[in-house]
Write a protein that holds these residues in place. Sequence first.
Motif, PDB file in Angstrom:
ATOM      1  N   ILE A 175      11.594 -58.817  -1.009  1.00  0.00           N
ATOM      2  CA  ILE A 175      12.474 -57.922  -0.670  1.00  0.00           C
ATOM      3  C   ILE A 175      12.543 -56.766  -1.114  1.00  0.00           C
ATOM      4  CG2 ILE A 175      15.188 -57.830  -0.243  1.00  0.00           C
ATOM      5  CD1 ILE A 175      14.891 -60.900  -0.395  1.00  0.00           C
ATOM      6  N   ASP A 176      12.453 -56.404  -2.480  1.00  0.00           N
ATOM      7  CA  ASP A 176      12.624 -55.452  -3.230  1.00  0.00           C
ATOM      8  C   ASP A 176      12.161 -55.338  -4.611  1.00  0.00           C
ATOM      9  OD1 ASP A 176      12.977 -52.464  -3.623  1.00  0.00           O
ATOM     10  OD2 ASP A 176      15.408 -52.990  -3.468  1.00  0.00           O
ATOM     11  N   THR A 236      11.810 -55.586 -12.118  1.00  0.00           N
ATOM     12  CA  THR A 236      12.596 -56.772 -11.751  1.00  0.00           C
ATOM     13  C   THR A 236      12.221 -56.827 -10.246  1.00  0.00           C
ATOM     14  OG1 THR A 236      14.604 -56.570 -12.992  1.00  0.00           O
ATOM     15  CG2 THR A 236      14.607 -57.895 -11.126  1.00  0.00           C
ATOM     16  N   ALA A 237      11.931 -57.681  -9.696  1.00  0.00           N
ATOM     17  CA  ALA A 237      11.658 -58.037  -8.345  1.00  0.00           C
ATOM     18  C   ALA A 237      12.580 -59.351  -7.768  1.00  0.00           C
ATOM     19  CB  ALA A 237      10.217 -58.470  -8.101  1.00  0.00           C
ATOM     20  N   LEU A 238      12.533 -59.207  -6.332  1.00  0.00           N
ATOM     21  CA  LEU A 238      13.404 -60.199  -5.502  1.00  0.00           C
ATOM     22  C   LEU A 238      12.626 -60.486  -4.383  1.00  0.00           C
ATOM     23  CD1 LEU A 238      16.104 -61.864  -4.686  1.00  0.00           C
ATOM     24  CD2 LEU A 238      16.712 -59.751  -3.457  1.00  0.00           C
ATOM     25  N   LEU A 283       9.684 -58.948 -15.291  1.00  0.00           N
ATOM     26  CA  LEU A 283       8.144 -58.641 -15.481  1.00  0.00           C
ATOM     27  C   LEU A 283       8.213 -57.964 -17.063  1.00  0.00           C
ATOM     28  CD1 LEU A 283       7.187 -57.048 -12.325  1.00  0.00           C
ATOM     29  CD2 LEU A 283       7.258 -59.363 -12.720  1.00  0.00           C
ATOM     30  N   ALA A 284       7.065 -58.327 -17.776  1.00  0.00           N
ATOM     31  CA  ALA A 284       6.707 -57.868 -19.149  1.00  0.00           C
ATOM     32  C   ALA A 284       5.426 -57.539 -18.755  1.00  0.00           C
ATOM     33  CB  ALA A 284       6.860 -58.801 -20.109  1.00  0.00           C
ATOM     34  N   GLY A 285       5.012 -56.139 -18.404  1.00  0.00           N
ATOM     35  CA  GLY A 285       3.689 -55.823 -18.210  1.00  0.00           C
ATOM     36  C   GLY A 285       3.202 -56.559 -16.958  1.00  0.00           C
TER      37      GLY A 285
END
Length: 117
Positions: A73-74, A79-81, A104-106
């Motif tokens: 979505i975005d 951060t991702a959704l 995320l971390a890297g």
Amino acid sequence: MSTLDDLILKYLDVWNARDAAARDALIEAVLTEDAIYRDPDHAGVRGHRELSDMIGRARKRFGDMVFTLGTVIDAHHDTALFTWRLGPAGTDAPAATGYDVVDLAGDRIRRVVGFFE
């Protein structure tokens, strides 16, 4: 397909792995060692071992059903959704759907917060 999409697909591969050794290898590649997972059924699964054990138990309940990616979505910053579907392979009629927010971390996932529809 973007690098983020690839990472999310690999994360779903973790959930689809029936073999514990294969799942553990995927977890190491996809999630940080201190990764945290939460959803309505789990308050705070931490680290590779707890995550693999929890997914192993879930795989027994899910039987032959598989997770597939709905839509990313975005995403912004780290951060991702995205949406996911769980159902029989090769069908467009999922048994369950939901949303995951990942931090995320890297090039790996540090935190997952899941929501069921």
